[in-house]
Design a protein around this motif. Structure first.
Motif, short mmCIF file in Angstrom:
data_model
loop_
_atom_site.label_atom_id
_atom_site.label_comp_id
_atom_site.label_asym_id
_atom_site.label_seq_id
_atom_site.Cartn_x
_atom_site.Cartn_y
_atom_site.Cartn_z
N ALA A 292 0.51 -1.36 0.17
CA ALA A 292 0.04 -0.05 0.06
C ALA A 292 0.96 1.45 -0.20
N GLU A 293 1.77 1.58 0.48
CA GLU A 293 2.83 2.61 0.97
C GLU A 293 4.19 2.49 -0.85
N SER A 296 1.65 2.19 -7.04
CA SER A 296 1.30 3.07 -8.04
C SER A 296 0.73 2.31 -9.21
N SER A 398 -5.04 -5.82 -9.44
CA SER A 398 -5.44 -6.46 -8.25
C SER A 398 -3.63 -7.56 -8.12
N ILE A 414 -3.58 -6.86 -2.39
CA ILE A 414 -4.04 -4.91 -2.37
C ILE A 414 -4.58 -4.74 -4.02
N GLN A 416 -5.64 -1.63 -6.26
CA GLN A 416 -5.32 -0.15 -6.80
C GLN A 416 -5.93 -0.06 -7.62
#
Length: 614
Positions: A292-293, A296, A398, A414, A416
Motif C-alpha cells: 500500500a505504501e 502506484s 489486483s 491489494i 489499486q
C-alpha cells in the motif's frame, strides 16, 4: 518351630521396606557438554518427618581417588568445599526446589573437572534407619563441538511486500557420542510475544529427529501448509549440513531481526531427550514495506482524450512498486463508465495466467486487444472507437504478492486503481425525424392485411443508415407474451437493422418488415386479428460509417407519434347472427308442432281403447 517364623519375618521386612526412605536420581551415565548447564533432579520418598526435606550434593572425581567433595547443601551455607565455594556464592552452582521432597542441582557452566560421580544425600528425619539415604549417578563432561555459521545474511535494505526471502546457515557437531542436531529459524519482532520469549517467534526448522516443524504460531503453520514457507537440508562444503529457510512472499509482519539457532541433543538412558548445547547466529535485520505504501497505478495518457469516430484508442496502464515481478501475480482490468457517471462496466481483463477476457460487447464489437508490453505495462487498444466507447476509463490492478498462480478464491493482497481518464468523441451533428402512416382505405377488417409505413428523414454529413423498430401498445396487454414488454406496456414487434437483417419478436401474429424506399419502411400484419388492435409507433436510430468502413450507432434517434388500429367486423360475421337466430327459431317451432301432434294422437288412441273395453 523356627521355620514357621521365617515367612512371617520376611513379610514383616518386606512391609517395612515398602515404607522406608528411598532417594532416586536419573539413570546414568549422563553426558553433558562443557560450557553449558547441568540440571540433575533428585527425589526422596518413604520418609518420616517434615514434608520439606534437605539435600546435600557430593562429587567424587575420577582423578581424586574416591575423595569426597562437598558441592552444595540446602541446610548449610558453609557446606561447599573450596573448588565450589566461589561458584556457589556467585549462584553458578545452586539447588532449586521443585517441591518439598524434590530438588535439582544446577551448574550453569560445566567445566571439564566437573566430571565424576555425583551423590545426592538426604539427612535423616526418620525414627528408624531404614532404606537408602543417598543415590549417585555418573556425569561425563564432553567437549563443546557445536559449530554454526552462515553463508547468506540480510543486507539491511528494505524489501517490498511479496518479495521472496532465502537465508542459509550451517551447523555441525563432532562427538564420539550419538547426538542429534536441531536447527530453527526465528525472528525477533516488536509486535508482541510468541513462542520463544518476549519478542521472539519461531518460523520453521528441523527438530532433533529431523522432522520439519513450523513455528507454534498459527500463522506459520498455515503458511507452511500453503507452501509459503519451507526449510531444506543440504550437504555443504567441508561436510557440514546446510539449512535453508525459504519464504515465498514476505508480509509486513515479517519485519524484524532474523537468527538461526542450532542445538545438540542426546537421549539419556531413561529415554528422555536432553539439550546439551545451543548456539544462535544472527542473520541480519529485515524491513518489509507494505504494498500500500509502494504500489502506484497510473494511466498514460493521464489527461482527457478526444478522438473522431473510427479512430484507434490506445491507453497504457503502468504499475510501479510491486517488487520482484516474477514473484507476484497481477490481475489487470480496464473499467469504463458513462461520461456522466452511472454504471461501471468491465471492458477487458488479463488474468494472472495471461488470459484475456472481454467483458463489454460494445468495445469488442469494434475490435481491440489487451497486451502486456513489459513488466508493469499493460495496453488497451480499441481499433475503431465509436460513440458507445466514450466515457471515463481507469485501470484496476489486483496484486497477489508472492503467488504466481493464485487459487480462484484467493483474495488479492491489494487492489489499486488509476485516476479516471475521459475519452470523448468529436462527432458531426446528425438530425433524424420519423412519422408513421396507417392507410385506412379500404376499410380495415379482421382477417385482412394491415400495412403501416414509417417515413424517416436523416440529415448527416457522411454515409448513414437507419435501423427501424416497430412498437405496439395492445388493447389487452395480458394476451401478449410478457417477455416482449418494453416500457409503459409497449411491445417490440419487429426490427429492421441497419444492415438489412429482420428480427420478428411477435409471438402470435404473422408479420413482415421491409424497406419500400430510401426513407420509407413498412410493417405488414397478415390475417389481422382482434389482439392486433392497439396503438402503433416506429422508432428510428441512425448508424454512421467510420473511416475504416465499420458501422456504429451515432446515438441519434427519433420516435413517431402513435396511430390507433381498429379492425371492423367482416360482412360474413354480420350475416352470421340472423342466420343463427333463424335456424334456432325454425327448430323451436318444428319441435313444438311435433310435440303437439304427438300429444293429440296419443290422447285419441287412449279414448278408443276405453270404448272397446266397455
Amino acid at each position: 518351630m523356627a521355620s514357621r517364623w521365617i515367612p512371617f519375618v520376611a513379610l514383616l521386612w518386606e512391609f517395612q521396606c515398602c515404607v522406608c526412605r528411598e532417594v532416586t536420581l536419573p539413570a546414568g551415565p549422563l553426558y553433558r557438554v562443557a560450557g553449558f548447564s547441568l540440571s540433575l533432579p533428585c527425589a526422596v520418598s518413604g520418609y518420616e518427618g517434615p514434608r520439606t526435606q534437605d539435600f546435600e550434593w557430593y562429587l567424587y572425581r575420577e582423578d581424586a581417588g574416591g575423595r569426597q567433595i562437598g558441592v552444595v547443601s540446602t541446610r548449610d551455607a558453609g557446606f561447599p568445599y573450596a573448588p565450589f565455594q566461589s561458584r556457589v556464592q556467585a549462584g553458578e552452582v545452586r539447588v532449586e526446589r521443585d517441591s518439598g521432597d524434590k530438588a535439582r542441582l544446577i551448574i550453569q557452566r560445566l567445566r571439564p573437572d566437573d566430571q565424576g560421580r555425583y551423590e545426592c544425600y538426604t539427612p535423616s528425619t526418620d525414627t528408624r534407619f531404614l532404606g537408602n539415604y543417598s543415590s549417585s549417578v555418573v556425569v561425563k563432561v564432553i567437549p563443546d563441538t557445536l559449530l554454526i555459521t552462515h553463508s547468506r545474511i540480510l543486507s539491511g535494505q528494505p524489501v517490498i511486500e511479496g518479495t521472496e526471502l532465502q537465508l542459509t546457515c550451517a551447523a555441525s557437531v563432532q562427538s564420539d557420542q550419538h547426538t542429534h542436531v536441531s536447527v530453527t529459524f526465528g525472528v525477533r519482532t516488536s509486535r508482541g510475544a510468541e513462542s520463544l520469549g518476549h519478542n521472539l517467534r519461531e518460523i520453521i526448522g528441523f527438530d532433533r529427529e529431523l522432522r520439519v516443524t513450523p513455528g507454534r504460531s498459527g500463522a506459520y503453520g498455515r503458511r507452511y501448509r500453503d507452501g509459503e514457507i519451507a526449510v531444506e537440508k543440504r550437504r555443504g562444503d567441508g561436510g557440514r549440513d546446510q539449512y535453508v529457510l525459504k519464504m515465498s512472499a514476505l508480509a509486513p509482519e515479517d519485519s524484524g531481526s532474523y537468527f538461526c539457532e542450532a542445538a545438540q541433543w542426546i537421549r539419556d538412558p531413561d529415554g528422555k531427550w536432553e539439550r546439551l548445547a545451543q548456539r544462535t547466529m544472527e542473520l541480519g535485520n529485515l524491513t518489509v514495506q507494505p504494498l500500500a505504501e509502494t504500489l502506484s497505478v497510473r494511466t498514460v495518457p493521464d489527461g482527457d482524450v478526444s478522438l473522431r469516430p473510427g479512430a484507434p484508442l490506445r491507453l497504457r496502464c503502468q504499475v510501479l512498486g510491486v517488487g520482484v515481478w516474477k514473484r507476484s501475480a497481477l490481475l489487470v482490468q480496464w473499467m469504463r463508465r458513462g461520461p456522466a457517471g452511472g454504471v461501471e462496466v468491465e471492458v477487458v481483463r488479463v488474468d494472472p495466467d495471461g488470459v484475456v477476457a472481454w467483458g463489454d460487447d460494445l468495445s469488442r464489437a469494434g475490435g481491440g486487444s489487451m497486451e502486456k508490453e513489459a513488466d508493469g505495462s499493460f495496453s488497451l487498444h480499441l481499433f475503431s472507437i465509436h460513440p458507445a466507447d466514450a466515457g471515463l476509463y481507469c485501470c484496476a490492478v489486483s496484486v497477489y504478492a508472492g503467488r504466481r498462480t493464485p487459487a480462484p478464491e484467493s483474495p488479492a493482497t491489494i487492489t489499486q486503481r488509476s485516476e479516471w481518464v475521459t475519452v470523448s468523441l468529436k462527432t458531426e451533428e446528425v438530425r433524424v425525424s420519423a412519422s408513421i402512416d396507417l392507410p385506412r382505405r379500404p376499410l380495415l377488417k379482421r382477417g385482412s392485411t394491415v400495412t403501416l409505413l414509417c417515413n424517416v428523414s436523416v440529415e448527416a454529413t457522411g454515409a448513414s443508415r437507419v435501423e427501424v423498430q416497430w412498437l405496439q401498445t395492445p388493447e389487452e396487454p395480458a394476451r401478449k407474451d410478457p417477455a416482449l414488454s418494453e416500457d409503459s406496456g409497449r411491445l417490440l414487434l419487429a426490427t429492421l437493422s441497419y444492415d438489412g437483417l429482420t428480427r420478428i419478436y411477435s409471438n402470435g401474429s404473422d408479420l413482415s418488415v421491409d424497406r419500400v424506399s430510401a426513407g420509407c419502411f413498412r410493417l405488414r400484419i397478415f390475417s389481422a386479428a382482434e389482439e392486433d388492435q392497439g396503438h402503433y409507433q416506429c422508432r428510428a436510430q441512425v448508424w454512421a460509417q467510420d473511416p475504416r468502413g465499420g458501422w456504429y450507432s451515432t446515438g441519434a434517434e427519433a420516435q413517431s407519434v402513435t396511430v390507433h388500429l381498429y379492425l371492423y367486423a367482416r360482412v360474413t360475421d354480420l350475416l352470421l347472427l340472423p342466420l343463427v337466430i333463424g335456424v334456432s327459431s325454425a327448430l323451436f317451432v318444428g319441435i313444438l308442432i311435433i310435440a303437439t301432434v304427438t300429444c293429440c294422437f296419443m290422447s285419441r288412441l287412449a279414448r278408443q281403447r276405453s270404448r272397446i273395453r266397455k
